[in-house]
Design a protein around this motif. Structure first.
Motif, PDB file in Angstrom:
ATOM      1  N   GLY A 158      -4.399 -12.231   5.906  1.00 44.99           N
ATOM      2  CA  GLY A 158      -3.369 -11.681   6.741  1.00 44.99           C
ATOM      3  C   GLY A 158      -2.284 -11.381   6.060  1.00 44.99           C
ATOM      4  O   GLY A 158      -0.764 -11.615   6.740  1.00 44.99           O
ATOM      5  N   ARG A 159      -2.623 -10.417   4.758  1.00 44.24           N
ATOM      6  CA  ARG A 159      -1.515 -10.088   3.917  1.00 44.24           C
ATOM      7  C   ARG A 159      -1.608  -8.052   4.342  1.00 44.24           C
ATOM      8  O   ARG A 159      -1.621  -7.725   5.274  1.00 44.24           O
ATOM      9  CB  ARG A 159      -1.489  -9.824   3.000  1.00 44.24           C
ATOM     10  CG  ARG A 159      -2.855  -8.546   2.295  1.00 44.24           C
ATOM     11  CD  ARG A 159      -3.421  -8.597   0.941  1.00 44.24           C
ATOM     12  NE  ARG A 159      -4.391  -7.564   0.440  1.00 44.24           N
ATOM     13  CZ  ARG A 159      -5.445  -8.059   0.984  1.00 44.24           C
ATOM     14  NH1 ARG A 159      -6.607  -9.116   1.435  1.00 44.24           N
ATOM     15  NH2 ARG A 159      -6.675  -6.140   0.813  1.00 44.24           N
ATOM     16  N   ILE A 160       0.784  -8.331   4.828  1.00 46.58           N
ATOM     17  CA  ILE A 160       0.924  -6.903   4.786  1.00 46.58           C
ATOM     18  C   ILE A 160       0.282  -6.035   4.351  1.00 46.58           C
ATOM     19  O   ILE A 160       0.360  -5.850   3.169  1.00 46.58           O
ATOM     20  CB  ILE A 160       2.327  -7.077   5.226  1.00 46.58           C
ATOM     21  CG1 ILE A 160       2.554  -7.708   6.342  1.00 46.58           C
ATOM     22  CG2 ILE A 160       2.809  -5.616   5.608  1.00 46.58           C
ATOM     23  CD1 ILE A 160       3.977  -8.343   6.216  1.00 46.58           C
ATOM     24  N   THR A 161      -0.008  -4.768   4.690  1.00 46.54           N
ATOM     25  CA  THR A 161      -0.706  -3.148   3.528  1.00 46.54           C
ATOM     26  C   THR A 161       0.124  -2.630   4.274  1.00 46.54           C
ATOM     27  O   THR A 161       0.431  -1.939   5.456  1.00 46.54           O
ATOM     28  CB  THR A 161      -2.436  -3.482   3.974  1.00 46.54           C
ATOM     29  OG1 THR A 161      -3.056  -3.170   5.121  1.00 46.54           O
ATOM     30  CG2 THR A 161      -3.079  -4.456   3.594  1.00 46.54           C
ATOM     31  N   ILE A 162       0.455  -1.100   3.163  1.00 44.96           N
ATOM     32  CA  ILE A 162       1.311   0.533   3.914  1.00 44.96           C
ATOM     33  C   ILE A 162       0.600   1.108   3.441  1.00 44.96           C
ATOM     34  O   ILE A 162       0.545   0.829   2.005  1.00 44.96           O
ATOM     35  CB  ILE A 162       2.075  -0.180   3.087  1.00 44.96           C
ATOM     36  CG1 ILE A 162       3.394  -1.395   3.942  1.00 44.96           C
ATOM     37  CG2 ILE A 162       3.094   0.762   3.733  1.00 44.96           C
ATOM     38  CD1 ILE A 162       4.201  -1.375   4.076  1.00 44.96           C
ATOM     39  N   GLN A 163      -0.179   2.222   3.081  1.00 42.80           N
ATOM     40  CA  GLN A 163      -1.025   2.680   2.719  1.00 42.80           C
ATOM     41  C   GLN A 163      -0.432   4.064   2.404  1.00 42.80           C
ATOM     42  O   GLN A 163      -0.335   4.731   3.584  1.00 42.80           O
ATOM     43  CB  GLN A 163      -2.170   3.068   3.156  1.00 42.80           C
ATOM     44  CG  GLN A 163      -3.752   1.698   2.943  1.00 42.80           C
ATOM     45  CD  GLN A 163      -4.956   1.674   3.412  1.00 42.80           C
ATOM     46  OE1 GLN A 163      -5.858   1.945   3.152  1.00 42.80           O
ATOM     47  NE2 GLN A 163      -5.143   0.820   4.757  1.00 42.80           N
ATOM     48  N   PHE A 164      -0.921   4.996   1.069  1.00 42.80           N
ATOM     49  CA  PHE A 164       0.039   6.520   1.779  1.00 42.80           C
ATOM     50  C   PHE A 164      -1.141   6.972   1.216  1.00 42.80           C
ATOM     51  O   PHE A 164      -1.866   6.331  -0.325  1.00 42.80           O
ATOM     52  CB  PHE A 164       1.021   6.349   1.036  1.00 42.80           C
ATOM     53  CG  PHE A 164       1.632   5.722   1.379  1.00 42.80           C
ATOM     54  CD1 PHE A 164       3.259   6.144   2.807  1.00 42.80           C
ATOM     55  CD2 PHE A 164       2.672   4.654   0.311  1.00 42.80           C
ATOM     56  CE1 PHE A 164       3.591   4.994   2.996  1.00 42.80           C
ATOM     57  CE2 PHE A 164       3.586   3.025   1.525  1.00 42.80           C
ATOM     58  CZ  PHE A 164       4.603   4.067   2.090  1.00 42.80           C
ATOM     59  N   GLY A 165      -1.108   8.368   1.185  1.00 41.77           N
ATOM     60  CA  GLY A 165      -2.215   8.523   0.843  1.00 41.77           C
ATOM     61  C   GLY A 165      -3.611   9.007   1.335  1.00 41.77           C
ATOM     62  O   GLY A 165      -4.178  10.337   1.465  1.00 41.77           O
ATOM     63  N   CYS A 166      -4.003   8.050   1.377  1.00 41.07           N
ATOM     64  CA  CYS A 166      -5.578   7.998   2.170  1.00 41.07           C
ATOM     65  C   CYS A 166      -6.000   6.414   2.926  1.00 41.07           C
ATOM     66  O   CYS A 166      -4.611   5.348   2.593  1.00 41.07           O
ATOM     67  CB  CYS A 166      -6.556   8.046   1.730  1.00 41.07           C
ATOM     68  SG  CYS A 166      -6.557   6.883  -0.039  1.00 41.07           S
ATOM     69  N   CYS A 167      -6.559   6.968   3.670  1.00 46.81           N
ATOM     70  CA  CYS A 167      -6.533   5.543   5.398  1.00 46.81           C
ATOM     71  C   CYS A 167      -7.790   4.661   4.144  1.00 46.81           C
ATOM     72  O   CYS A 167      -8.901   5.718   4.477  1.00 46.81           O
ATOM     73  CB  CYS A 167      -6.253   5.751   6.806  1.00 46.81           C
ATOM     74  SG  CYS A 167      -7.254   3.865   7.024  1.00 46.81           S
ATOM     75  N   TYR A 168      -8.185   3.636   3.861  1.00 49.33           N
ATOM     76  CA  TYR A 168      -9.148   2.533   3.073  1.00 49.33           C
ATOM     77  C   TYR A 168      -9.771   2.182   4.051  1.00 49.33           C
ATOM     78  O   TYR A 168      -8.900   1.251   4.720  1.00 49.33           O
ATOM     79  CB  TYR A 168      -8.795   2.182   1.915  1.00 49.33           C
ATOM     80  CG  TYR A 168      -9.756   1.464   1.189  1.00 49.33           C
ATOM     81  CD1 TYR A 168     -10.733   2.282   0.834  1.00 49.33           C
ATOM     82  CD2 TYR A 168     -10.063   0.424   1.511  1.00 49.33           C
ATOM     83  CE1 TYR A 168     -12.029   1.196   0.155  1.00 49.33           C
ATOM     84  CE2 TYR A 168     -10.929  -0.816   1.034  1.00 49.33           C
ATOM     85  CZ  TYR A 168     -11.665   0.173   0.811  1.00 49.33           C
ATOM     86  OH  TYR A 168     -13.469  -0.625   0.018  1.00 49.33           O
ATOM     87  N   ASN A 169     -10.715   2.018   4.993  1.00 53.90           N
ATOM     88  CA  ASN A 169     -11.278   0.884   5.370  1.00 53.90           C
ATOM     89  C   ASN A 169     -11.667  -0.433   4.622  1.00 53.90           C
ATOM     90  O   ASN A 169     -13.079   0.169   4.114  1.00 53.90           O
ATOM     91  CB  ASN A 169     -12.233   1.465   6.213  1.00 53.90           C
ATOM     92  CG  ASN A 169     -13.291   0.665   7.358  1.00 53.90           C
ATOM     93  OD1 ASN A 169     -11.952   0.255   8.414  1.00 53.90           O
ATOM     94  ND2 ASN A 169     -13.965   0.702   7.859  1.00 53.90           N
ATOM     95  N   TYR A 170     -11.373  -1.486   4.505  1.00 54.44           N
ATOM     96  CA  TYR A 170     -11.821  -2.263   4.120  1.00 54.44           C
ATOM     97  C   TYR A 170     -13.420  -3.324   4.156  1.00 54.44           C
ATOM     98  O   TYR A 170     -13.683  -3.452   3.199  1.00 54.44           O
ATOM     99  CB  TYR A 170     -11.110  -3.517   4.154  1.00 54.44           C
ATOM    100  CG  TYR A 170      -9.282  -3.608   2.667  1.00 54.44           C
ATOM    101  CD1 TYR A 170      -9.689  -3.528   1.446  1.00 54.44           C
ATOM    102  CD2 TYR A 170      -8.356  -3.210   3.753  1.00 54.44           C
ATOM    103  CE1 TYR A 170      -8.274  -3.439   1.433  1.00 54.44           C
ATOM    104  CE2 TYR A 170      -7.963  -2.856   3.724  1.00 54.44           C
ATOM    105  CZ  TYR A 170      -7.190  -2.792   1.885  1.00 54.44           C
ATOM    106  OH  TYR A 170      -5.982  -2.548   1.073  1.00 54.44           O
TER     107      TYR A 170
END
Length: 492
Positions: A260-272
């Motif tokens: 449940g950690r919060i993630t904030i992505q910049f530059g690209c969207c990474y699919n885990y």
């Protein structure tokens, strides 16, 4: 110990400007838990008063400190200072429930967003210290900006201390150094550990599976860390209020322990992981996220200029992770949609990261592996070579709130269809290890006749061609770098 006197009455302090006294007061206040250790309560209170008296105007403006974890501050003479001194007695008995933080700790109590974190120059072991408070402190970011990238800049003076060996007196000479020279001093003071070793069998022979790991400390000052953390909290707030693109901000529901950690992505969207549309893990080239913020580009330039990342691998994306207590990262190897090296910067608290080819999952958020590395606050961990591609890594359940920012460069063939190179991230040149000749001659003339040991950056010779490596050599059964279960423990 007598009560503190006001600076204006002390002949030693007459020659100093109020801004200099305020800086000294803030710095010494963060050291109060250490300075008052083993002192009686009366002496500890007197010392706190003496330090607070260095900046009486800041004291009058400060607001009462809130002992809650989300309270804050920067002003030395706050009620929290007095509370800290009250918690110290002759038996060295500290109140374990009192909220203390390490050197360079800052909080932001006005909005309750910021939490304590340490100066980048502190050691890997988390130590207790003091948080102090102010309503409108002006934090310096000049050391991180290489040009006029930020609106505000607070100049600070470098004081050169020389000792007259014959007379035995101490003479303090105030000298304002240009930004480039201040930056070079800090750059040469960075500690770099590059000798991590963990021997495991790979393809039929024993090799060092963490070859290529590097840990850099001293990259960010306490003021810079506060600026970064405050910015991350602003981003979180914008994400929650819908001001960021949908795939930029993610705050999943905590459906199990450690998740449940919060993630904030910049530059690209990474699919885990494979998503509902069947997309495999990796960069989603058709998904839009926000571009790199200006502040993060400033950080990237710092990392390249200070020889943390090579100019051939300048990051063009990043992901911010905000962990609450108990959150973790399971064992994995970073996707090869991102080239090597890449790095992770740690903020707010120290946590452990485990490495090994066969990391064991003991329980939710509990892992076991052959190499455990504590990540000091403000440190930068670089992954490349076998350390990035042979050994897996994981972060056990963190013992307290932790923020990490991972900077990576995308494989050119995997970049989003909308990707546009950042003009201000092109052709970044690393600093030279050789200082300016004119500056060297001035420093040598200043130090002529000095009798000080070369214990700090202002006394160190920079004529070498290689950076200074840390002397950490922890190997063996008792090493803080080695084997053990990982629950994020700080004391081992």
């Amino acid at each position: 110990m007598s009560d503190g006197t006001k600076p204006i009455d002390d002949p030693f302090l007459v020659g100093y400007q109020p801004s200099e006294l305020r800086i000294a007061s803030e710095f010494l206040t963060t050291w109060l838990p250490f300075l008052t250790r083993d002192l009686c309560r009366r002496c500890a209170t007197s010392l706190a008063d003496r330090i607070g008296s260095l900046s009486p105007e800041a004291s009058n403006d400060s607001k009462p400190a809130n002992p809650d974890e989300n309270s804050s501050g920067l002003t030395p003479k706050s009620k929290e200072v007095q509370t800290a001194s009250d918690n110290v007695n002759g038996d060295d008995d500290y109140d374990d429930n009192y909220n203390t933080n390490s050197l360079g700790s800052w909080k932001d109590g006005a909005d309750g967003k910021s939490e304590p974190y340490q100066d980048a120059s502190t050691s890997g072991v988390a130590s207790k210290s003091l948080s102090v408070e102010t309503s409108n402190s002006k934090m310096s970011w000049a050391d991180m900006a290489q040009e006029d990238e930020l609106e505000e800049e607070e100049e600070w003076n470098k004081q050169l201390v020389t000792v007259n060996a014959s007379a035995g007196d101490l003479r303090i000479t105030k000298s304002t150094l240009p930004r480039e020279q201040r930056e070079h001093i800090r750059f040469m003071s960075v500690k770099r550990k590059k000798d991590f070793v963990s021997l495991e069998r790979d393809k039929g022979k024993y090799v060092n599976v963490v070859e290529g790991l590097e840990l850099h400390t001293g990259i960010f000052s306490a003021a810079e860390q506060k600026r970064i953390v405050d910015f991350v909290y602003d981003l979180e707030q914008k994400g929650r209020s819908g001001e960021l693109k949908p795939r930029t901000f993610t705050a999943p529901r905590k459906w199990m322990k450690g998740k449940g950690r919060i993630t904030i992505q910049f530059g690209c969207c990474y699919n885990y992981a494979v998503d509902k549309n069947g997309n495999p893990p990796g960069i989603l080239q058709d998904e839009m996220v926000d571009p790199l913020p200006t502040l993060f580009k400033v950080i990237i330039r710092r990392l390249v200029r200070w020889h943390v990342l090579p100019p051939t691998c300048i990051p063009d994306s990043c992901i911010v992770n905000i962990y609450e207590e108990g959150d973790c990262i399971p064992p994995h190897i970073d996707n090869h949609d991102f080239v090597r090296p890449f790095c992770t910067v740690s903020f707010l608290s120290e946590c452990n990261i485990l490495f090994g080819t066969n990391l064991k999952i003991i329980d939710a958020g509990e892992f076991e592996g052959p190499l455990r590395i504590p990540l000091p606050v403000g440190s930068v961990l670089v992954l490349k070579g076998r350390g990035a591609d042979v050994a897996k890594h994981c972060v056990p359940a963190v013992p307290m709130k932790w923020i990490s920012i991972t900077f990576r460069r995308m494989d050119e063939s995997k970049r989003p269809v909308w990707y546009t190179p950042e003009p201000d991230l092109q052709d970044i040149q690393p600093l030279s290890y050789e200082e300016d000749n004119g500056y060297r001659s001035r420093r040598q003339s200043t130090r002529r006749g000095d009798n000080l040991e070369s214990g700090g950056p202002s006394e160190r010779s920079y004529s070498r061609s290689e950076p200074r490596d840390s002397t950490w050599r922890g190997r063996g059964s008792g090493s803080r770098w080695n084997r053990g279960r990982g629950r994020g423990n700080l004391g081992s």
